[in-house]
Each structure stands twice: as structure tokens, then as C-alpha cells.
Design a protein around this motif. Structure first.
Motif, PDB file in Angstrom:
ATOM      1  N   THR A   8       0.839  -1.199   0.000  1.00  0.00           N
ATOM      2  CA  THR A   8       0.000   0.000   0.000  1.00  0.00           C
ATOM      3  C   THR A   8       0.874   1.249   0.000  1.00  0.00           C
ATOM      4  O   THR A   8       1.927   1.296   0.631  1.00  0.00           O
ATOM      5  CB  THR A   8      -0.948   0.023   1.212  1.00  0.00           C
ATOM      6  OG1 THR A   8      -0.174   0.012   2.410  1.00  0.00           O
ATOM      7  CG2 THR A   8      -1.893  -1.164   1.190  1.00  0.00           C
ATOM      8  N   ARG A   9       0.412   2.249  -0.696  1.00  0.00           N
ATOM      9  CA  ARG A   9       1.195   3.470  -0.846  1.00  0.00           C
ATOM     10  C   ARG A   9       1.554   4.147   0.485  1.00  0.00           C
ATOM     11  O   ARG A   9       2.699   4.550   0.679  1.00  0.00           O
ATOM     12  CB  ARG A   9       0.457   4.434  -1.759  1.00  0.00           C
ATOM     13  CG  ARG A   9       1.274   5.670  -2.010  1.00  0.00           C
ATOM     14  CD  ARG A   9       0.585   6.624  -2.910  1.00  0.00           C
ATOM     15  NE  ARG A   9       1.385   7.836  -2.916  1.00  0.00           N
ATOM     16  CZ  ARG A   9       1.607   8.583  -3.955  1.00  0.00           C
ATOM     17  NH1 ARG A   9       1.068   8.264  -5.090  1.00  0.00           N
ATOM     18  NH2 ARG A   9       2.340   9.647  -3.867  1.00  0.00           N
ATOM     19  N   PRO A  10       0.615   4.290   1.436  1.00  0.00           N
ATOM     20  CA  PRO A  10       0.987   4.965   2.692  1.00  0.00           C
ATOM     21  C   PRO A  10       2.113   4.244   3.441  1.00  0.00           C
ATOM     22  O   PRO A  10       3.000   4.888   3.992  1.00  0.00           O
ATOM     23  CB  PRO A  10      -0.301   4.955   3.512  1.00  0.00           C
ATOM     24  CG  PRO A  10      -1.398   4.763   2.536  1.00  0.00           C
ATOM     25  CD  PRO A  10      -0.820   3.970   1.409  1.00  0.00           C
ATOM     26  N   LEU A  30       4.418   2.045   2.087  1.00  0.00           N
ATOM     27  CA  LEU A  30       5.644   2.132   1.284  1.00  0.00           C
ATOM     28  C   LEU A  30       6.264   3.522   1.362  1.00  0.00           C
ATOM     29  O   LEU A  30       7.480   3.659   1.480  1.00  0.00           O
ATOM     30  CB  LEU A  30       5.345   1.788  -0.178  1.00  0.00           C
ATOM     31  CG  LEU A  30       5.052   0.334  -0.472  1.00  0.00           C
ATOM     32  CD1 LEU A  30       4.510   0.176  -1.885  1.00  0.00           C
ATOM     33  CD2 LEU A  30       6.308  -0.507  -0.288  1.00  0.00           C
ATOM     34  N   ARG A  31       5.421   4.534   1.332  1.00  0.00           N
ATOM     35  CA  ARG A  31       5.929   5.914   1.383  1.00  0.00           C
ATOM     36  C   ARG A  31       6.648   6.191   2.698  1.00  0.00           C
ATOM     37  O   ARG A  31       7.725   6.770   2.715  1.00  0.00           O
ATOM     38  CB  ARG A  31       4.767   6.886   1.190  1.00  0.00           C
ATOM     39  CG  ARG A  31       5.195   8.335   1.134  1.00  0.00           C
ATOM     40  CD  ARG A  31       4.093   9.171   0.533  1.00  0.00           C
ATOM     41  NE  ARG A  31       4.353  10.577   0.642  1.00  0.00           N
ATOM     42  CZ  ARG A  31       5.214  11.270  -0.099  1.00  0.00           C
ATOM     43  NH1 ARG A  31       5.915  10.647  -1.018  1.00  0.00           N
ATOM     44  NH2 ARG A  31       5.374  12.570   0.067  1.00  0.00           N
ATOM     45  N   LEU A  32       6.067   5.757   3.808  1.00  0.00           N
ATOM     46  CA  LEU A  32       6.693   5.989   5.108  1.00  0.00           C
ATOM     47  C   LEU A  32       8.005   5.211   5.227  1.00  0.00           C
ATOM     48  O   LEU A  32       9.003   5.744   5.730  1.00  0.00           O
ATOM     49  CB  LEU A  32       5.734   5.613   6.233  1.00  0.00           C
ATOM     50  CG  LEU A  32       6.085   6.176   7.600  1.00  0.00           C
ATOM     51  CD1 LEU A  32       6.019   7.694   7.586  1.00  0.00           C
ATOM     52  CD2 LEU A  32       5.174   5.624   8.652  1.00  0.00           C
ATOM     53  N   HIS A  85       9.964   4.456   2.860  1.00  0.00           N
ATOM     54  CA  HIS A  85      10.939   5.145   2.017  1.00  0.00           C
ATOM     55  C   HIS A  85      11.365   6.493   2.608  1.00  0.00           C
ATOM     56  O   HIS A  85      12.567   6.799   2.646  1.00  0.00           O
ATOM     57  CB  HIS A  85      10.360   5.349   0.613  1.00  0.00           C
ATOM     58  CG  HIS A  85      11.282   6.065  -0.308  1.00  0.00           C
ATOM     59  ND1 HIS A  85      12.429   5.485  -0.812  1.00  0.00           N
ATOM     60  CD2 HIS A  85      11.245   7.334  -0.794  1.00  0.00           C
ATOM     61  CE1 HIS A  85      13.053   6.365  -1.577  1.00  0.00           C
ATOM     62  NE2 HIS A  85      12.358   7.490  -1.573  1.00  0.00           N
ATOM     63  N   LEU A  86      10.404   7.283   3.088  1.00  0.00           N
ATOM     64  CA  LEU A  86      10.732   8.605   3.640  1.00  0.00           C
ATOM     65  C   LEU A  86      11.687   8.532   4.823  1.00  0.00           C
ATOM     66  O   LEU A  86      12.552   9.387   4.982  1.00  0.00           O
ATOM     67  CB  LEU A  86       9.459   9.336   4.066  1.00  0.00           C
ATOM     68  CG  LEU A  86       8.631   9.956   2.954  1.00  0.00           C
ATOM     69  CD1 LEU A  86       7.329  10.508   3.515  1.00  0.00           C
ATOM     70  CD2 LEU A  86       9.404  11.054   2.256  1.00  0.00           C
ATOM     71  N   ASP A 105      13.742   1.326   4.022  1.00  0.00           N
ATOM     72  CA  ASP A 105      13.972   0.461   2.866  1.00  0.00           C
ATOM     73  C   ASP A 105      15.436   0.426   2.432  1.00  0.00           C
ATOM     74  O   ASP A 105      15.831  -0.403   1.624  1.00  0.00           O
ATOM     75  CB  ASP A 105      13.077   0.864   1.706  1.00  0.00           C
ATOM     76  CG  ASP A 105      13.303   2.285   1.222  1.00  0.00           C
ATOM     77  OD1 ASP A 105      14.000   3.063   1.925  1.00  0.00           O
ATOM     78  OD2 ASP A 105      12.780   2.646   0.157  1.00  0.00           O
TER      79      ASP A 105
END
Length: 152
Positions: A114-116, A118-120, A122-123, A127
């Protein structure tokens, strides 16, 4: 909930009536039991899959932490594909588990789609030092093969 309140003004047909809409009273937040479900699945002798469903935040991160603690096998896969919210508290649990696995020479991986989530990941650079996979089958295969050899 609506109420009809008579107005002090009158029209030619009698007193004017207006409708007032009251907002709903907010309900208390569900208990942590309903917000996050964590399952430990012993995939093989050397592989544990920890699967989380729901929200991982300050109120529920302890449940995930308990699932990732204790005597763990050589490889652990954390499946976050059913996580709808990942807060910083959950991120800290994931980082702590990955750091501990590295120190104990165990392999670990995270599955997220899910994008939320994966985004966290990565931010905050998680990862960069924890392998993140899109599919559980891929993670199981790759993490199982990445189990480090025991120290001599």
C-alpha cells in the motif's frame, strides 16, 4: 438528529419554522484489539511470518513489538500488506526488530504494497537497510535464501 425550532419571526402563514441539524456526538475510538490483529505463522523451522492487519500506531505498536520479540528463527518476514495505517511508533518497532535481527545474524524482510506504508518506509529510509518486497511469496523465497551462515 434534527430539531424543529419555531422562529420569533412570522410569515403570512404563521410562525416560521427552521430546522437545526445537530452534529453527531463523536464515538470513542475502538480498543486496540479492534485496530490491529497480529498473527505469527511458523512457515518452516527457520522461517517465521508475522502478519499484521489494521492500524499500527502508538496505541497498537506494542502488539507488533511483542510478536517480533522473543526467541526468533533464522529468518523473519513481516507482512504489512493488510496494514491501513503505519505511524512512527510502528516504524520504530520495525527498525528495532531489523537492527536486532542484524545483530543476531538473522535475515529479515518486509512485505508492503500500500502506498501509505511504502511511502513511510521510504521517507524514513527503512527500505535502505531492510529488504522490502511487494509479494509475500517473493519475500519468503528471498529471505529464506539470505539466512547468514553461523559464526565459526
Amino acid at each position: 438528529m434534527t430539531d424543529r425550532i419555531p422562529s420569533t419571526r412570522s410569515g403570512r402563514d404563521g410562525p416560521l419554522v427552521r430546522t437545526v441539524v445537530h452534529p453527531e456526538v463523536p464515538r470513542p475510538r475502538s480498543s486496540e484489539d479492534n485496530l490491529l490483529e497480529v498473527r505469527r505463522i511458523r512457515w518452516s523451522e527457520d522461517l517465521l511470518v508475522v502478519s499484521a492487519t489494521g492500524e499500527i500506531d502508538l496505541a497498537t505498536a506494542g502488539r507488533l513489538e511483542r510478536a517480533l520479540w522473543g526467541d526468533l528463527p533464522a529468518a523473519t518476514v513481516l507482512d504489512l500488506t493488510e496494514v491501513t495505517f503505519l505511524g512512527v511508533a510502528g516504524l520504530r518497532v520495525i527498525e528495532s526488530a531489523a537492527t536486532r535481527a542484524h545483530a543476531e545474524r538473522r535475515a529479515t524482510g518486509v512485505v508492503a504494497s500500500t502506498r501509505p506504508v511504502l511511502r513511510l518506509l521510504h521517507l524514513f529510509g527503512v527500505d535502505a537497510h531492510v529488504s522490502v518486497y511487494q509479494y509475500l511469496a517473493t519475500a519468503i523465497r528471498e529471505v529464506s535464501m539470505a539466512v547468514p551462515a553461523p559464526k565459526p
